[in-house]
Design an enzyme around this catalytic site. Structure first.
Site, mmCIF file in Angstrom:
data_model
loop_
_atom_site.group_PDB
_atom_site.id
_atom_site.type_symbol
_atom_site.label_atom_id
_atom_site.label_comp_id
_atom_site.label_asym_id
_atom_site.label_seq_id
_atom_site.Cartn_x
_atom_site.Cartn_y
_atom_site.Cartn_z
ATOM 1 N N ARG A 135 0.746 -1.172 0.029
ATOM 2 C CA ARG A 135 -0.125 -0.154 -0.133
ATOM 3 C C ARG A 135 0.761 1.340 -0.099
ATOM 4 O O ARG A 135 0.568 2.212 -0.560
ATOM 5 C CB ARG A 135 -0.799 0.168 1.111
ATOM 6 N N ASP B 86 -8.515 20.180 -12.926
ATOM 7 C CA ASP B 86 -8.881 18.771 -13.533
ATOM 8 C C ASP B 86 -8.533 18.860 -14.932
ATOM 9 O O ASP B 86 -9.310 19.604 -15.704
ATOM 10 C CB ASP B 86 -10.367 18.463 -13.227
ATOM 11 N N TYR C 173 -17.541 18.268 -13.656
ATOM 12 C CA TYR C 173 -18.117 16.899 -13.711
ATOM 13 C C TYR C 173 -19.193 16.738 -12.597
ATOM 14 O O TYR C 173 -18.837 16.841 -11.455
ATOM 15 C CB TYR C 173 -16.799 16.098 -13.508
ATOM 16 N N LYS D 91 -9.244 8.095 -18.644
ATOM 17 C CA LYS D 91 -9.564 8.722 -19.790
ATOM 18 C C LYS D 91 -8.331 8.788 -20.759
ATOM 19 O O LYS D 91 -7.843 7.627 -20.951
ATOM 20 C CB LYS D 91 -10.224 10.252 -19.591
HETATM 21 N N1 PLP Z 1 -12.968 14.085 -13.732
HETATM 22 C C1 PLP Z 1 -13.805 14.304 -14.909
HETATM 23 C C2 PLP Z 1 -13.573 15.566 -15.877
HETATM 24 C C3 PLP Z 1 -14.362 13.157 -15.407
HETATM 25 O O1 PLP Z 1 -14.904 13.263 -16.554
HETATM 26 C C4 PLP Z 1 -14.442 12.191 -14.441
HETATM 27 C C5 PLP Z 1 -15.108 10.677 -15.057
HETATM 28 O O2 PLP Z 1 -15.791 10.954 -15.864
HETATM 29 C C6 PLP Z 1 -13.830 12.115 -13.233
HETATM 30 C C7 PLP Z 1 -13.175 13.071 -12.905
HETATM 31 C C8 PLP Z 1 -13.720 10.942 -12.144
HETATM 32 O O3 PLP Z 1 -12.982 10.054 -12.750
HETATM 33 P P1 PLP Z 1 -13.070 8.562 -12.555
HETATM 34 O O4 PLP Z 1 -14.435 7.903 -13.134
HETATM 35 O O5 PLP Z 1 -12.101 7.932 -12.798
HETATM 36 O O6 PLP Z 1 -13.279 8.341 -10.794
#
Ligand code: PLP
Length: 385
Positions: free
Chosen positions: A52, A176, A104, A201
Site C-alpha cells: 500500500r 482537473d 463533472y 480517460k
Molecule cells: N473528472 C472528470 C473531468 C471526469 O470526466 C471524470 C469521470 O468521468 C472524473 C473526474 C472522475 O474520474 P473516475 O471516473 O476515474 O473516478
C-alpha cells in the site's frame, strides 16, 4: 534513464520514470504483483516494505505522470474521484472552495453530498469569468478547483490569469486536466499548484482501466499527498499502473488524432442543418477560441452539440452504428452520450439548465478511427433525426 532537461513531450511520455528492470534488464517495468517485500535483516530493506505504501510499478507511473505534467511529483489513486478526494484532504472543517460551475457531475456529488457533511463549503461559479471567481472568494477560501475545458459545454478558464488571482488571495489552484490531457494543456506551466486526472480517460486511453492521479509542485503538498495516500489507502493497483504506463507511451500520437478528428467532426456538425449549436474550442465561433489557441496545443477530442430536443437526441443515439453509446471518454474508440440522463443525471435539473446542459445536448468523445467512417456514421444517424 537520465533524461536531458530539454527532451520533448513525446519522448517524456515514453521514457520518463522508465528504468530497465534491475534484476533482468526487462525494458518494460514489470507488474510487481506483491503485497509485501522480504527484508534483508531487521531494519534493512530495499526501500519497499508494504505494497500500500510503496510499489515499483506504481512508482514508475507516478514518475512518468509527474514528468509529463511538468510537476514535482505525482500520486496515483484507484479512480479520478479518489484523486479528487485526496485534494479535498488538504481542507479542514470551515474551509471554502470555489469550483467551476459545470464541473463533472461526480465531483459535484462528492462535494455536495459527502464533503459538506464535514463542514466544508463550496461555491460554483462560471470560472471563465474571473471577476465572478474573485467575488466568490471569502476569507476562508482555500482552493480554486477548475475544470477546463468543462464537461460537456466546453467552456474554458484562463489558467494564467486564474493562477495569478489565486496566488494574490493565497488560494491554491487545482486543475482537473482530464478533458485536455498534458499533450494539449499543462496547467502547472500556467502556475497551477496541482493537477488531477481521471487516468481512466486519455492517459490510459484504451477504456480498460479506472484510475486517478494528483500531480503537485510544492514539496510540502507532495509530502501530505504521500502521507494521505498511505493513510487512506485508495492506491492504484500494480496492474492498472502498468496499463496506464503503457497508455502514456502513445499519448502524444493519440492526442494528435483525437484532436484532428474532434475538429473535423465539429466542423461537419456546425455545417449540418439539423444541428442547432456545436460546442468545441477549436471552432472560430467558440467564445474563447483565442484563449484556446493560447492555452491549448490542439483542441482535443471532446465536443458536444445541441439537437434541440430529447426526441432528436434519442433518435441520433439509437441510430449510431460505429460510435458506442456509453459514458466515459478518452479511449481510442469513439463514444457518444447524452449528458442530461447519463454523466450529469446526478446534477439537479435546474442546475443542468443553468449551465447549458439541455435535453437535446449530445456529447462525443472522438476516437482515433478513420474520420471518414466517423462522419459517415453521424451522417446516417442524423438521417433518422
Ligand atoms: N473528472 C472528470 C473531468 C471526469 O470526466 C471524470 C469521470 O468521468 C472524473 C473526474 C472522475 O474520474 P473516475 O471516473 O476515474 O473516478
Amino acid at each position: 534513464m537520465k533524461l536531458d532537461d530539454r527532451v520533448h513531450f513525446s519522448t517524456l511520455c515514453i521514457h520518463a520514470g522508465q528504468e530497465p528492470d534491475p534484476s533482468t534488464g526487462a525494458i518494460i517495468t514489470p507488474i510487481f504483483q506483491t503485497s509485501t517485500y522480504v527484508q534483508d535483516a531487521l531494519g534493512e530493506h530495499k526501500g519497499y516494505e508494504y505494497a500500500r505504501t510503496q510499489n515499483p510499478t506504481r512508482a514508475a507511473l507516478e514518475a512518468n505522470l509527474a514528468a509529463i505534467e511538468a510537476g514535482g511529483g505525482a500520486l496515483a489513486f484507484a479512480s479520478g474521484m479518489a484523486a479528487i478526494g485526496a485534494v479535498a484532504s488538504f481542507l479542514q472543517s470551515g474551509d471554502h472552495v470555489v469550483v467551476t460551475d459545470n464541473t463533472y457531475g461526480g465531483t459535484f456529488r462528492l462535494f455536495e453530498r459527502v464533503l459538506r457533511r464535514y463542514g466544508l463549503e463550496f461555491s460554483y461559479v462560471d470560472t471563465s469569468r474571473l471577476d465572478l471567481v474573485e467575488s466568490a472568494f471569502t476569507p476562508t477560501t482555500k482552493l480554486l478547483f477548475v475544470e477546463t475545458p468543462t464537461n460537456p459545454v466546453m467552456s474554458l478558464t484562463d489558467l494564467g490569469a486564474a493562477s495569478e488571482l489565486a496566488r494574490r488571495h493565497r488560494v491554491k489552484l487545482v486543475v482537473d486536466n482530464t478533458f485536455a490531457s498534458p499533450a494539449i494543456q499543462r496547467p502547472i506551466e500556467f502556475g497551477a499548484d496541482m493537477v488531477i486526472h481521471s487516468t481512466t480517460k486519455y492517459l490510459n486511453g484504451h477504456s480498460d482501466s479506472v484510475g486517478g492521479v494528483v500531480v503537485a509542485t510544492a514539496d510540502e503538498d507532495l509530502d501530505w499527498l504521500r502521507f494521505y495516500q498511505n493513510s487512506a489507502g485508495a492506491i492504484l493497483s500494480p496492474f492498472d499502473s502498468w496499463l496506464v504506463l503503457r497508455g502514456t507511451k502513445t499519448l502524444a500520437v493519440r492526442m494528435t488524432t483525437h484532436s484532428a478528428n474532434g475538429l473535423a467532426l465539429a466542423e461537419y456538425l456546425a455545417g449540418h442543418k439539423k444541428v442547432r449549436k456545436v460546442f468545441y474550442p477549436g471552432l472560430p465561433d467558440h467564445p474563447q477560441h483565442e484563449l484556446a489557441k493560447r492555452q491549448m496545443k490542439g483542441f482535443g477530442g471532446m465536443l458536444s452539440f445541441d439537437l434541440g430536443s430529447l426526441d432528436a437526441a434519442r433518435r441520433l443515439l439509437n441510430n449510431v452504428r460505429l460510435m458506442a453509446l456509453a459514458e466515459s471518454l478518452g479511449g481510442v474508440e469513439s463514444l457518444i452520450s447524452h449528458p442530461a440522463t447519463m454523466t450529469h443525471a446526478s446534477v439537479p435539473a435546474d442546475r443542468r439548465a443553468a449551465i447549458g446542459i439541455t435535453d437535446g445536448l449530445v456529447r462525443i468523445s472522438a476516437g482515433i478511427e478513420d474520420i471518414e467512417d466517423l462522419q459517415a456514421d453521424l451522417e446516417q444517424a442524423l438521417g433518422a433525426v
